[in-house]
Design a protein around this motif. Structure first.
Motif, PDB file in Angstrom:
ATOM      1  N   GLN A  20       0.832  -1.202   0.000  1.00  8.04           N
ATOM      2  CA  GLN A  20       0.000   0.000   0.000  1.00  8.04           C
ATOM      3  C   GLN A  20       0.867   1.252   0.000  1.00  8.04           C
ATOM      4  OE1 GLN A  20      -3.318   0.550  -0.314  1.00  8.04           O
ATOM      5  NE2 GLN A  20      -3.494  -1.639  -0.748  1.00  8.04           N
ATOM      6  N   ALA A  21       1.976   1.197   0.724  1.00  6.57           N
ATOM      7  CA  ALA A  21       2.917   2.321   0.715  1.00  6.57           C
ATOM      8  C   ALA A  21       3.505   2.513  -0.677  1.00  6.57           C
ATOM      9  CB  ALA A  21       4.036   2.075   1.731  1.00  6.57           C
ATOM     10  N   GLY A  22       3.784   1.401  -1.353  1.00  4.03           N
ATOM     11  CA  GLY A  22       4.294   1.480  -2.717  1.00  4.03           C
ATOM     12  C   GLY A  22       3.274   2.081  -3.669  1.00  4.03           C
ATOM     13  N   LEU A  23       2.007   1.698  -3.524  1.00  3.60           N
ATOM     14  CA  LEU A  23       0.949   2.251  -4.365  1.00  3.60           C
ATOM     15  C   LEU A  23       0.798   3.753  -4.136  1.00  3.60           C
ATOM     16  CD1 LEU A  23      -1.862  -0.458  -4.093  1.00  3.60           C
ATOM     17  CD2 LEU A  23      -0.478   0.069  -6.102  1.00  3.60           C
ATOM     18  N   TRP A  24       0.883   4.154  -2.873  1.00  2.57           N
ATOM     19  CA  TRP A  24       0.770   5.582  -2.543  1.00  2.57           C
ATOM     20  C   TRP A  24       1.905   6.377  -3.177  1.00  2.57           C
ATOM     21  CZ3 TRP A  24       4.080   8.866   0.140  1.00  2.57           C
ATOM     22  CH2 TRP A  24       3.552  10.110   0.476  1.00  2.57           C
ATOM     23  N   ALA A  25       3.134   5.860  -3.064  1.00  2.00           N
ATOM     24  CA  ALA A  25       4.286   6.542  -3.658  1.00  2.00           C
ATOM     25  C   ALA A  25       4.169   6.609  -5.172  1.00  2.00           C
ATOM     26  CB  ALA A  25       5.580   5.834  -3.256  1.00  2.00           C
ATOM     27  N   ASN A  26       3.651   5.534  -5.784  1.00  2.00           N
ATOM     28  CA  ASN A  26       3.491   5.505  -7.238  1.00  2.00           C
ATOM     29  C   ASN A  26       2.465   6.522  -7.712  1.00  2.00           C
ATOM     30  OD1 ASN A  26       1.861   4.059  -9.720  1.00  2.00           O
ATOM     31  ND2 ASN A  26       4.067   3.791  -9.868  1.00  2.00           N
ATOM     32  N   ARG A  27       1.356   6.641  -6.978  1.00  2.00           N
ATOM     33  CA  ARG A  27       0.320   7.615  -7.339  1.00  2.00           C
ATOM     34  C   ARG A  27       0.814   9.044  -7.159  1.00  2.00           C
ATOM     35  NH1 ARG A  27      -3.338   3.825  -4.787  1.00  2.00           N
ATOM     36  NH2 ARG A  27      -3.076   4.964  -2.837  1.00  2.00           N
ATOM     37  N   LYS A  28       1.585   9.277  -6.102  1.00  2.00           N
ATOM     38  CA  LYS A  28       2.071  10.625  -5.817  1.00  2.00           C
ATOM     39  C   LYS A  28       3.093  11.089  -6.849  1.00  2.00           C
ATOM     40  CE  LYS A  28      -0.067  12.024  -2.090  1.00  2.00           C
ATOM     41  NZ  LYS A  28      -0.857  13.293  -2.074  1.00  2.00           N
ATOM     42  N   THR A  29       3.984  10.222  -7.237  1.00  2.00           N
ATOM     43  CA  THR A  29       5.057  10.608  -8.149  1.00  2.00           C
ATOM     44  C   THR A  29       4.693  10.415  -9.615  1.00  2.00           C
ATOM     45  OG1 THR A  29       6.081   8.403  -8.058  1.00  2.00           O
ATOM     46  CG2 THR A  29       6.786  10.015  -6.405  1.00  2.00           C
ATOM     47  N   GLY A  30       3.914   9.348  -9.902  1.00  2.00           N
ATOM     48  CA  GLY A  30       3.578   9.038 -11.281  1.00  2.00           C
ATOM     49  C   GLY A  30       4.758   8.537 -12.089  1.00  2.00           C
ATOM     50  N   SER A  31       5.853   8.208 -11.425  1.00  3.66           N
ATOM     51  CA  SER A  31       7.061   7.765 -12.108  1.00  3.66           C
ATOM     52  C   SER A  31       7.081   6.240 -12.206  1.00  3.66           C
ATOM     53  CB  SER A  31       8.312   8.245 -11.353  1.00  3.66           C
ATOM     54  OG  SER A  31       9.476   7.649 -11.885  1.00  3.66           O
ATOM     55  N   PRO A  32       7.471   5.686 -13.372  1.00  2.50           N
ATOM     56  CA  PRO A  32       7.575   4.224 -13.488  1.00  2.50           C
ATOM     57  C   PRO A  32       8.675   3.645 -12.602  1.00  2.50           C
ATOM     58  CG  PRO A  32       8.469   5.305 -15.439  1.00  2.50           C
ATOM     59  CD  PRO A  32       7.770   6.360 -14.635  1.00  2.50           C
ATOM     60  N   LEU A  33       9.611   4.490 -12.182  1.00  2.00           N
ATOM     61  CA  LEU A  33      10.679   4.028 -11.288  1.00  2.00           C
ATOM     62  C   LEU A  33      10.142   3.725  -9.892  1.00  2.00           C
ATOM     63  CD1 LEU A  33      13.567   6.459 -12.310  1.00  2.00           C
ATOM     64  CD2 LEU A  33      13.210   4.100 -13.041  1.00  2.00           C
ATOM     65  N   CYS A  34       9.029   4.355  -9.542  1.00  2.00           N
ATOM     66  CA  CYS A  34       8.398   4.082  -8.247  1.00  2.00           C
ATOM     67  C   CYS A  34       7.418   2.930  -8.399  1.00  2.00           C
ATOM     68  CB  CYS A  34       7.695   5.330  -7.721  1.00  2.00           C
ATOM     69  SG  CYS A  34       8.804   6.621  -7.154  1.00  2.00           S
ATOM     70  N   ASN A  35       7.936   1.772  -8.730  1.00  2.00           N
ATOM     71  CA  ASN A  35       7.094   0.595  -8.880  1.00  2.00           C
ATOM     72  C   ASN A  35       6.613   0.115  -7.513  1.00  2.00           C
ATOM     73  OD1 ASN A  35       7.036  -2.639  -8.982  1.00  2.00           O
ATOM     74  ND2 ASN A  35       6.419  -1.829 -10.965  1.00  2.00           N
ATOM     75  N   PRO A  36       5.308  -0.113  -7.332  1.00  2.00           N
ATOM     76  CA  PRO A  36       4.803  -0.514  -6.012  1.00  2.00           C
ATOM     77  C   PRO A  36       5.454  -1.766  -5.455  1.00  2.00           C
ATOM     78  CG  PRO A  36       3.000   0.105  -7.458  1.00  2.00           C
ATOM     79  CD  PRO A  36       4.228   0.079  -8.306  1.00  2.00           C
ATOM     80  N   LEU A  37       5.669  -2.760  -6.305  1.00  2.00           N
ATOM     81  CA  LEU A  37       6.276  -4.006  -5.835  1.00  2.00           C
ATOM     82  C   LEU A  37       7.728  -3.798  -5.428  1.00  2.00           C
ATOM     83  CD1 LEU A  37       5.853  -6.992  -5.319  1.00  2.00           C
ATOM     84  CD2 LEU A  37       6.503  -7.443  -7.682  1.00  2.00           C
ATOM     85  N   LEU A  38       8.447  -2.995  -6.193  1.00  2.00           N
ATOM     86  CA  LEU A  38       9.842  -2.702  -5.860  1.00  2.00           C
ATOM     87  C   LEU A  38       9.944  -1.993  -4.516  1.00  2.00           C
ATOM     88  CD1 LEU A  38      12.819  -2.640  -6.644  1.00  2.00           C
ATOM     89  CD2 LEU A  38      12.382  -0.511  -7.882  1.00  2.00           C
ATOM     90  N   ILE A  39       9.061  -1.021  -4.310  1.00  2.00           N
ATOM     91  CA  ILE A  39       9.051  -0.289  -3.038  1.00  2.00           C
ATOM     92  C   ILE A  39       8.661  -1.222  -1.891  1.00  2.00           C
ATOM     93  CG2 ILE A  39       7.895   1.547  -1.743  1.00  2.00           C
ATOM     94  CD1 ILE A  39       7.645   3.064  -4.391  1.00  2.00           C
ATOM     95  N   ALA A  40       7.682  -2.096  -2.123  1.00  2.00           N
ATOM     96  CA  ALA A  40       7.252  -3.036  -1.086  1.00  2.00           C
ATOM     97  C   ALA A  40       8.390  -3.967  -0.678  1.00  2.00           C
ATOM     98  CB  ALA A  40       6.056  -3.841  -1.581  1.00  2.00           C
TER      99      ALA A  40
END
Length: 225
Positions: A20-40
């Motif tokens: 969920q933290a990864g999804l939040w970061a991905n939505r906020k930045t919109g960057s493909p580098l902020c992949n939710p699974l990678l952040i998780a």
């Protein structure tokens, strides 16, 4: 604290919050580098290291999540069914693309492992990196590899594909949705397919088909090793 760690719910809850933290970061930045699974993955590893939590304690809950892998993969059939006409129309290009991608994936790993003098067991573990986890683990075990290393390689490949796919598509000006889906599904399996689904339903359907077709071709390629 040990009682908390030893509960199967610990791994499940940690995984859900990290994603969920990864999804939040991905939505906020919109960057493909902020992949939710990678952040998780990064957050889970950090939590285990900081609080000195044994991996075995996390895996009690992680294995429960792993049981959902097969149903999640099977759910891709819905998007395939919705695009059945397109799939019939592009059957030959899809098969040809999956064959080329599977051969390139296995051959590149084999050549690099020989170049860097990687031992046979580790080579066998890395060869099936671009197919879905259940197939990759079985191929690795039959070839004398290390399934745990194979899982890590599969996850890394999938995340890398999901992160880089949008950038590479723009770089090489790939406009055809069929080409996009086949390329992503063949090289980065289910994790990459999540990104293909974000691009469009046709891309997701083609990527889902490519997972199965590339898996079959990789099994056939392994017969020669």
């Amino acid at each position: 604290m040990k009682a908390l760690w030893n509960s199967p719910l610990f791994g499940v809850v940690l995984s859900v919050f990290a994603y969920q933290a990864g999804l939040w970061a991905n939505r906020k930045t919109g960057s493909p580098l902020c992949n939710p699974l990678l952040i998780a993955v990064a957050l889970i590893v950090a939590a285990l290291k900081i609080f000195d939590i044994p991996l075995a304690a996390y895996q009690q809950g992680g294995q429960i999540i792993g049981l959902m892998l097969a149903p999640a993969t099977a759910a891709l059939a819905l998007s395939m069914y919705r695009q059945i006409r397109q799939l019939r129309r592009h059957l030959l290009p899809v098969v040809a693309g999956c064959l080329a991608g599977s051969c390139a994936s296995v051959a590149s790993v084999f050549v690099l492992c020989r170049l860097f003098r990687v031992d046979e067991r580790l080579t066998a573990s890395l060869l099936p990196k671009s197919v879905t986890t259940p197939i990759a683990m079985e191929l690795s075990a039959q070839a004398g590899g290390i399934p745990a290393v194979t899982v890590a390689a599969v996850i890394f490949t999938g995340i890398l594909g999901a992160v880089l796919a949008p950038l590479l598509i723009k770089l090489f000006h790939v406009q055809d949705p069929v080409c996009r889906g086949v390329a992503i599904g063949t090289c980065s399996h289910a994790i990459g397919t999540t990104k293909a689904l974000e691009m469009g339903e046709l891309e997701g359907a083609m990527s889902g088909v490519s997972i199965g077709v590339a898996g079959v071709f990789t099994v056939l390629i392994f017969l020669f090793f």
